[in-house]
Design a protein around this motif. Structure first.
Motif, PDB file in Angstrom:
ATOM      1  N   ASP A  18      17.827   3.848   6.664  1.00 33.08           N
ATOM      2  CA  ASP A  18      17.300   4.174   5.339  1.00 33.08           C
ATOM      3  C   ASP A  18      17.271   2.856   4.567  1.00 33.08           C
ATOM      4  O   ASP A  18      18.317   2.330   4.166  1.00 33.08           O
ATOM      5  N   VAL A  19      16.072   2.309   4.395  1.00 32.62           N
ATOM      6  CA  VAL A  19      15.908   0.932   3.896  1.00 32.62           C
ATOM      7  C   VAL A  19      14.954   0.949   2.695  1.00 32.62           C
ATOM      8  O   VAL A  19      13.962   1.685   2.691  1.00 32.62           O
ATOM      9  N   ARG A  20      15.239   0.113   1.718  1.00 31.47           N
ATOM     10  CA  ARG A  20      14.454   0.114   0.480  1.00 31.47           C
ATOM     11  C   ARG A  20      13.943  -1.291   0.160  1.00 31.47           C
ATOM     12  O   ARG A  20      14.640  -2.275   0.399  1.00 31.47           O
ATOM     13  N   LYS A  21      12.728  -1.368  -0.367  1.00 31.08           N
ATOM     14  CA  LYS A  21      12.207  -2.630  -0.870  1.00 31.08           C
ATOM     15  C   LYS A  21      12.586  -2.754  -2.346  1.00 31.08           C
ATOM     16  O   LYS A  21      12.329  -1.847  -3.122  1.00 31.08           O
ATOM     17  N   PRO A  22      13.221  -3.847  -2.716  1.00 29.75           N
ATOM     18  CA  PRO A  22      13.665  -3.975  -4.109  1.00 29.75           C
ATOM     19  C   PRO A  22      12.503  -3.884  -5.109  1.00 29.75           C
ATOM     20  O   PRO A  22      11.350  -4.203  -4.783  1.00 29.75           O
ATOM     21  N   LEU A  61       5.087  -2.248   2.167  1.00 29.12           N
ATOM     22  CA  LEU A  61       5.768  -1.356   1.231  1.00 29.12           C
ATOM     23  C   LEU A  61       5.527  -1.785  -0.213  1.00 29.12           C
ATOM     24  O   LEU A  61       5.500  -2.980  -0.536  1.00 29.12           O
ATOM     25  N   ARG A  62       5.386  -0.799  -1.094  1.00 29.25           N
ATOM     26  CA  ARG A  62       5.375  -1.063  -2.527  1.00 29.25           C
ATOM     27  C   ARG A  62       6.797  -1.394  -2.988  1.00 29.25           C
ATOM     28  O   ARG A  62       7.773  -0.960  -2.363  1.00 29.25           O
ATOM     29  N   PRO A  63       6.939  -2.126  -4.103  1.00 33.13           N
ATOM     30  CA  PRO A  63       8.277  -2.279  -4.687  1.00 33.13           C
ATOM     31  C   PRO A  63       8.898  -0.897  -4.941  1.00 33.13           C
ATOM     32  O   PRO A  63       8.234   0.009  -5.441  1.00 33.13           O
ATOM     33  N   VAL A 121       0.817  -1.220   0.000  1.00 32.10           N
ATOM     34  CA  VAL A 121       0.000   0.000   0.000  1.00 32.10           C
ATOM     35  C   VAL A 121       0.849   1.268   0.000  1.00 32.10           C
ATOM     36  O   VAL A 121       0.499   2.261  -0.643  1.00 32.10           O
ATOM     37  N   PHE A 122       1.990   1.251   0.686  1.00 34.72           N
ATOM     38  CA  PHE A 122       2.715   2.491   0.987  1.00 34.72           C
ATOM     39  C   PHE A 122       4.050   2.564   0.241  1.00 34.72           C
ATOM     40  O   PHE A 122       4.775   1.574   0.142  1.00 34.72           O
ATOM     41  N   ASP A 123       4.358   3.747  -0.243  1.00 35.42           N
ATOM     42  CA  ASP A 123       5.677   3.951  -0.830  1.00 35.42           C
ATOM     43  C   ASP A 123       6.665   4.538   0.179  1.00 35.42           C
ATOM     44  O   ASP A 123       7.864   4.606  -0.097  1.00 35.42           O
TER      45      ASP A 123
END
Length: 263
Positions: free
Chosen positions: A255-259, A140-142, A119-121
Motif C-alpha cells: 500500500d504505497v502513496r505518492k506524496p 500517479l497523481r499527487p 494521469v491515475f489516482d
C-alpha cells in the motif's frame, strides 16, 4: 474405485491445457494454494469504488480486474486502463474487459508505461514481474495510491529446487519486501504498509505440476516435459507413494502513496 492413471497420460494432459490468462480453475481437485488473509481482489474492488482514473499493470487475462470492477459497481471509476505484455493475454483481457469499458494496452513488462505523467489516482497490480517504481510514481497523481499484491522471496522454491537444485542466496532473496520498500522510497513514494504471508501449496498429480510450470514460466526457465522427463517421472512416483507434493508460496501486499494532495 478410482482408476490410477499412467505417468504418460497425466503428463500429456498437463502439456495440452492452454496457459493464457490467470484463470486457475483447471487446478480444482488436483492442486491447491491457500490464499492471503487480506483478499486482494476484494480489497482492490473497495479501492476502485473510491477512484476516478485507474491503471492495472500486467493484468494477465484481466480476470482479477474484472472481479474487482464487479465488486466496485455501481461506484466504478470513470477511466480504467490496463497493460499486458504477453500477446495471448492481451487478446484474452481485451475480450473479457471490453464490456466494462476498460482499455487494454499492449506494453512490454520492462518498458516505460505508455501514459502521460500524473494521469491515475490509483494504480493496481497483481503479481507483477517486478515493480517499475519510477514509472509507477510518474503516472500517479499527487496523493494517488499504488495498491498491489507481489510475489515474495523464495516463492514455491521447494518445487523450483526439486528441478533446478539448490539456488544461490541472491535468487532466494529476490523480491525481498524490504528491498522493494527501498525501491519505492527511492522513487519518491511513501510506503504506508507492507504485509507478507507464506501459504501452503499442494500438487496432487504430475499433470498439475506440468501445467503449473508451463503457466508460471519464470519458475523453471525453459521448462519442457522432454528436458525434465526423468525428474517428472520420479516426482510422479513420489506423489503416488507419499501423497501431494507440498510447497510454500510467498505473497506480499503493498500500500504505497505518492506524496501531495489529490487535485
Amino acid at each position: 474405485m478410482t482408476l490410477q492413471r499412467s505417468f504418460e497420460d497425466l503428463v500429456a494432459e498437463g502439456a495440452a491445457v492452454p496457459t493464457e490468462g490467470w484463470d486457475f480453475s483447471w487446478f480444482e481437485g488436483r492442486a491447491t494454494e491457500d490464499r492471503p488473509s487480506w483478499g486482494y481482489a476484494r480489497s482492490a474492488g473497495e479501492r476502485l469504488a473510491g477512484a476516478e482514473a485507474v491503471l492495472d499493470i500486467q493484468t494477465g487475462g484481466g480476470e482479477v480486474l474484472d472481479f474487482a470492477l464487479g465488486r466496485a459497481e455501481p461506484a466504478r471509476p470513470v477511466l480504467v486502463a490496463a497493460t499486458e505484455g504477453w500477446p495471448p493475454n492481451v487478446a484474452k483481457a481485451t475480450a473479457l474487459l471490453r464490456s466494462r469499458g476498460v482499455v487494454v494496452v499492449a506494453a512490454p513488462d520492462d518498458a516505460p508505461l505508455p501514459f502521460a505523467d500524473g494521469v491515475f489516482d490509483l494504480v493496481l497490480s497483481r503479481h507483477p514481474v517486478r515493480p517499475y517504481w519510477t514509472e509507477i510514481a510518474r503516472v500517479l497523481r499527487p496523493g494517488g495510491t499504488y495498491f498491489a499484491q507481489h510475489v515474495g522471496p523464495s516463492s514455491a522454491f521447494e518445487l523450483v529446487e526439486y528441478f533446478l537444485g539448490p539456488q544461490p542466496e541472491e535468487a532466494r532473496a529476490a523480491r525481498d519486501p524490504e528491498r522493494e520498500r527501498a525501491g519505492a522510497e527511492a522513487a519518491g513514494l511513501e510506503v504506508a504498509g507492507v504485509r507478507a504471508e507464506r501459504l501452503r501449496m499442494e500438487f496432487h498429480d504430475i499433470a498439475a505440476v506440468v501445467h503449473f510450470l508451463r503457466k508460471v514460466v519464470w519458475m523453471v526457465p525453459d521448462f519442457t516435459v522432454e528436458a525434465y522427463e526423468p525428474r517428472l517421472r520420479a516426482l510422479h512416483e513420489r506423489i503416488e507413494k507419499e501423497g501431494p507434493f507440498v510447497a510454500y508460496s510467498a505473497r506480499q501486499l503493498f500500500d504505497v502513496r505518492k506524496p501531495g494532495r489529490r487535485p
